[in-house]
Design an enzyme around this catalytic site. Structure first.
Site, PDB file in Angstrom:
ATOM      1  N   TYR A   1       4.941 -14.086 -13.800  1.00  0.00           N
ATOM      2  CA  TYR A   1       3.898 -13.229 -13.338  1.00  0.00           C
ATOM      3  C   TYR A   1       2.578 -13.782 -13.882  1.00  0.00           C
ATOM      4  CZ  TYR A   1       1.351  -8.787 -13.309  1.00  0.00           C
ATOM      5  OH  TYR A   1       0.292  -7.774 -12.860  1.00  0.00           O
TER       6      TYR A   1
ATOM      7  N   ALA B   1       0.694  -1.393  -0.058  1.00  0.00           N
ATOM      8  CA  ALA B   1       0.053  -0.020   0.060  1.00  0.00           C
ATOM      9  C   ALA B   1       0.765   1.298  -0.141  1.00  0.00           C
ATOM     10  CB  ALA B   1      -0.799   0.128   1.241  1.00  0.00           C
TER      11      ALA B   1
ATOM     12  N   SER C   1       2.433   2.362  -2.580  1.00  0.00           N
ATOM     13  CA  SER C   1       2.645   2.857  -3.890  1.00  0.00           C
ATOM     14  C   SER C   1       1.380   2.336  -4.774  1.00  0.00           C
ATOM     15  CB  SER C   1       3.953   2.717  -4.522  1.00  0.00           C
ATOM     16  OG  SER C   1       4.000   1.218  -4.827  1.00  0.00           O
ATOM     17  N   GLY C   2       1.220   2.967  -5.749  1.00  0.00           N
ATOM     18  CA  GLY C   2       0.363   2.412  -6.950  1.00  0.00           C
ATOM     19  C   GLY C   2      -0.953   2.377  -6.518  1.00  0.00           C
ATOM     20  N   ILE C   3      -1.535   1.299  -6.993  1.00  0.00           N
ATOM     21  CA  ILE C   3      -3.195   1.004  -6.729  1.00  0.00           C
ATOM     22  C   ILE C   3      -3.191   0.795  -5.235  1.00  0.00           C
ATOM     23  CG2 ILE C   3      -4.884  -0.750  -7.271  1.00  0.00           C
ATOM     24  CD1 ILE C   3      -3.592  -0.979 -10.005  1.00  0.00           C
ATOM     25  N   GLY C   4      -2.297   0.210  -4.608  1.00  0.00           N
ATOM     26  CA  GLY C   4      -2.351   0.116  -3.117  1.00  0.00           C
ATOM     27  C   GLY C   4      -2.555   1.119  -2.388  1.00  0.00           C
TER      28      GLY C   4
ATOM     29  N   SER D   1      -4.856 -10.110 -12.681  1.00  0.00           N
ATOM     30  CA  SER D   1      -4.746  -9.294 -13.723  1.00  0.00           C
ATOM     31  C   SER D   1      -5.106 -10.033 -15.067  1.00  0.00           C
ATOM     32  CB  SER D   1      -2.923  -9.423 -14.274  1.00  0.00           C
ATOM     33  OG  SER D   1      -2.802  -8.800 -15.461  1.00  0.00           O
TER      34      SER D   1
HETATM   35  N1  LIG Z   1      -0.005  -1.608 -13.254  1.00  0.00           N
HETATM   36  C1  LIG Z   1      -0.917  -2.207 -14.072  1.00  0.00           C
HETATM   37  O1  LIG Z   1      -0.814  -1.974 -15.247  1.00  0.00           O
HETATM   38  C2  LIG Z   1      -1.370  -3.605 -13.668  1.00  0.00           C
HETATM   39  C3  LIG Z   1      -2.127  -4.455 -14.471  1.00  0.00           C
HETATM   40  C4  LIG Z   1      -2.679  -5.518 -13.964  1.00  0.00           C
HETATM   41  C5  LIG Z   1      -2.654  -5.728 -12.572  1.00  0.00           C
HETATM   42  N2  LIG Z   1      -1.934  -5.057 -11.750  1.00  0.00           N
HETATM   43  C6  LIG Z   1      -1.942  -5.481 -10.475  1.00  0.00           C
HETATM   44  O2  LIG Z   1      -2.226  -4.434  -9.589  1.00  0.00           O
HETATM   45  C7  LIG Z   1      -1.492  -4.683  -8.418  1.00  0.00           C
HETATM   46  C8  LIG Z   1      -0.448  -3.372  -7.813  1.00  0.00           C
HETATM   47  O3  LIG Z   1       0.468  -3.057  -8.850  1.00  0.00           O
HETATM   48  P1  LIG Z   1       0.527  -1.498  -9.075  1.00  0.00           P
HETATM   49  O4  LIG Z   1       0.612  -1.270 -10.614  1.00  0.00           O
HETATM   50  O5  LIG Z   1       0.087  -0.686  -8.183  1.00  0.00           O
HETATM   51  O6  LIG Z   1       2.350  -1.681  -8.993  1.00  0.00           O
HETATM   52  P2  LIG Z   1       3.216  -1.060  -7.731  1.00  0.00           P
HETATM   53  O7  LIG Z   1       2.917   0.507  -7.687  1.00  0.00           O
HETATM   54  O8  LIG Z   1       4.589  -1.417  -8.106  1.00  0.00           O
HETATM   55  O9  LIG Z   1       2.782  -1.828  -6.369  1.00  0.00           O
HETATM   56  C9  LIG Z   1       3.355  -2.877  -5.932  1.00  0.00           C
HETATM   57  C10 LIG Z   1       3.419  -2.871  -4.548  1.00  0.00           C
HETATM   58  O10 LIG Z   1       3.831  -4.277  -4.029  1.00  0.00           O
HETATM   59  C11 LIG Z   1       4.875  -4.317  -3.194  1.00  0.00           C
HETATM   60  N3  LIG Z   1       5.599  -5.424  -3.029  1.00  0.00           N
HETATM   61  C12 LIG Z   1       6.574  -5.773  -3.972  1.00  0.00           C
HETATM   62  N4  LIG Z   1       7.310  -6.742  -3.397  1.00  0.00           N
HETATM   63  C13 LIG Z   1       6.845  -6.959  -2.125  1.00  0.00           C
HETATM   64  C14 LIG Z   1       7.070  -7.811  -0.982  1.00  0.00           C
HETATM   65  N5  LIG Z   1       8.199  -8.645  -1.473  1.00  0.00           N
HETATM   66  N6  LIG Z   1       6.568  -7.903   0.030  1.00  0.00           N
HETATM   67  C15 LIG Z   1       5.497  -6.921   0.076  1.00  0.00           C
HETATM   68  N7  LIG Z   1       5.070  -5.960  -0.705  1.00  0.00           N
HETATM   69  C16 LIG Z   1       5.946  -5.900  -1.879  1.00  0.00           C
HETATM   70  C17 LIG Z   1       5.530  -2.959  -3.729  1.00  0.00           C
HETATM   71  O11 LIG Z   1       6.469  -2.460  -2.740  1.00  0.00           O
HETATM   72  P3  LIG Z   1       7.806  -1.666  -3.022  1.00  0.00           P
HETATM   73  O12 LIG Z   1       7.449  -0.195  -3.248  1.00  0.00           O
HETATM   74  O13 LIG Z   1       8.633  -1.693  -1.732  1.00  0.00           O
HETATM   75  O14 LIG Z   1       8.328  -2.416  -4.196  1.00  0.00           O
HETATM   76  C18 LIG Z   1       4.668  -2.052  -3.979  1.00  0.00           C
HETATM   77  O15 LIG Z   1       3.976  -1.243  -3.063  1.00  0.00           O
HETATM   78  C19 LIG Z   1      -0.195  -5.728  -8.355  1.00  0.00           C
HETATM   79  O16 LIG Z   1      -1.087  -7.142  -8.073  1.00  0.00           O
HETATM   80  C20 LIG Z   1      -0.299  -5.858 -10.339  1.00  0.00           C
HETATM   81  O17 LIG Z   1      -0.210  -7.285 -10.318  1.00  0.00           O
HETATM   82  C21 LIG Z   1      -1.348  -4.001 -12.032  1.00  0.00           C
END
Ligand SMILES: NC(=O)c1ccc[n+]([C@@H]2O[C@H](COP(=O)([O-])OP(=O)(O)OC[C@H]3O[C@@H](n4cnc5c(N)ncnc54)[C@H](OP(=O)(O)O)[C@@H]3O)[C@@H](O)[C@H]2O)c1
Length: 355
Positions: free
Chosen positions: A293, A132, A134-137, A260
């Site tokens: 992935y 949570a 960054s990003g969507i979280g 996804s």
């Molecule tokens: N963006 C897209 O186009 C897209 C499309 C389809 C699905 N999704 C899904 O949406 C969700 C959120 O992705 P997002 O796009 O918001 O990307 P993001 O901003 O990179 O968010 C991913 C989060 O996961 C955390 N994370 C990574 N490794 C971890 C670990 N070992 N333990 C705990 N947390 C960890 C990251 O923390 P750090 O900041 O510390 O790395 C970050 O807070 C994901 O499940 C992704 O697969 C995204």
């Protein structure tokens, strides 16, 4: 009936009242239909007024819709522990006018999380959101916290987690937000997170399994598993196991798996149709980041479906979602090719607040 008739009490001029032998029911998507038990038939039109109706609004808090083995919709009131075939919203039906179909959807791809939550009071609800910071979280955590929920940001990087907490508090100083360290690449860390959370004696109404990695070079975790598989899927699986009892005690509760669309592409079975565990956590030779992935996202959906099957009788539902394609977040940062792709696609894809 006869006694009522002679007392003049069955003689109502309400065109809404059903004649004897009729029953009002609802379909899964909220249409009202009428069952005639004497003639064993159903129809959409009210037998007296000829009008068609829909139920309006959401179910009251604590209620859930289920379907029995005959496909008939029934309703569970988790708070008062009772079940009924009568939709509790039946008192608030709205007329459906077939001449003027309402084609406007309530939400679409441009709707933001804040718009979806408009008017909702989430105070008293406890959320855990993984990844949570960054990003969507982060957008999800902020949106629910600004609507009164108590939100735990489950993040691997403590300083980024604290920064995210501060950003939310800056928007609303009364927001109930806190961070607890969670590294999904370590089963020990997942266990410690769950113990810390449980020591707070809080309820848990929503667990959002959002964290993920994408496009990583092959790496093995301290538990001896391929990293993408462990972070995206197995770490969450273990987290849910640890928190299952709290979720059940807090029912109605839910698990949300952020999956996804790309789950559609991979296979996880061998040539004889059996689940191949080597495909889930492959060796370096057999590793391709994109495939790892996609497989982890397929596993998340299978987990969500099975969880829902096992836990929904206890008032805990589970759903998986696809937030949209190529949303510009930090998920692409592991390889410059993905960064380029996400940057080029950015003007044409959803923003984070809409994901
Ligand atoms: N963006 C897209 O186009 C897209 C499309 C389809 C699905 N999704 C899904 O949406 C969700 C959120 O992705 P997002 O796009 O918001 O990307 P993001 O901003 O990179 O968010 C991913 C989060 O996961 C955390 N994370 C990574 N490794 C971890 C670990 N070992 N333990 C705990 N947390 C960890 C990251 O923390 P750090 O900041 O510390 O790395 C970050 O807070 C994901 O499940 C992704 O697969 C995204």
């Amino acid at each position: 009936m006869a006694a009522l008739k002679f007392a003049g009490l069955d003689d109502t001029d309400s065109e809404e009242e059903l004649p004897p032998g009729w029953e009002e029911r609802t379909t899964k998507d909220g249409w009202v239909y009428y069952a005639n038990h004497l003639e064993e038939r159903t129809q959409w039109d009210h037998p007296k007024s000829g009008k068609r109706k829909r139920v309006a609004g959401d179910l009251p808090y604590g209620w859930e819709q289920e379907t029995d083995e005959n496909g008939q919709v029934y309703f569970v009131d988790h708070i008062n522990k009772r079940t009924t075939y009568l939709d509790p919203r039946m008192a608030f039906t709205v007329e459906d006018n077939p001449m003027k179909p309402n084609v406007k959807q309530k939400y679409d791809g441009n709707t933001t999380a804040m718009e979806v939550l408009e008017g909702r009071d989430l105070s008293g609800k406890v959320f855990i959101i993984t990844g949570a910071n960054s990003g969507i979280g982060f957008e999800t955590a902020k949106s629910v916290a600004l609507h009164g929920a108590h939100v735990i940001l489950a993040c691997r990087n403590p300083s980024q987690a604290d920064e995210a907490v501060c950003r939310i508090l800056k928007e609303w100083h009364k927001a109930k937000v806190e961070a607890i360290a969670l590294d999904l690449a370590s089963l020990q860390s997942v266990w410690e997170f769950a113990e810390t959370f449980k020591s707070k004696n809080l309820a848990l109404h929503v667990l959002v399994c959002n964290a993920a990695v994408f496009g990583l070079p092959w790496q093995v975790t301290e538990d001896g598993l391929e990293r993408t598989f462990q972070v995206n899927y197995l770490g969450h699986f273990y987290l849910i196991q640890q928190l299952k009892d709290v979720l059940c005690r807090s029912a109605p509760a839910r698990v949300v798996m952020v999956s996804s669309e790309s789950h559609r592409f991979p296979y996880i079975k061998n040539n004889s149709g059996k689940l191949d565990l080597n495909l889930l956590s492959p060796s370096k030779k057999e590793y391709w980041a994109m495939l790892a992935y996609n497989r982890s996202k397929l596993c998340s959906i299978l987990l969500s479906n099975e969880l829902n099957r096992r836990l929904s009788p206890h008032g805990v539902t589970s759903n998986a979602l696809h937030p949209g394609n190529v949303i510009y977040s930090s998920i692409h940062h592991n390889w410059w090719v993905y960064t380029l792709l996400f940057t080029l696609a950015r003007p044409f894809t959803k923003s984070l607040v809409r994901a």
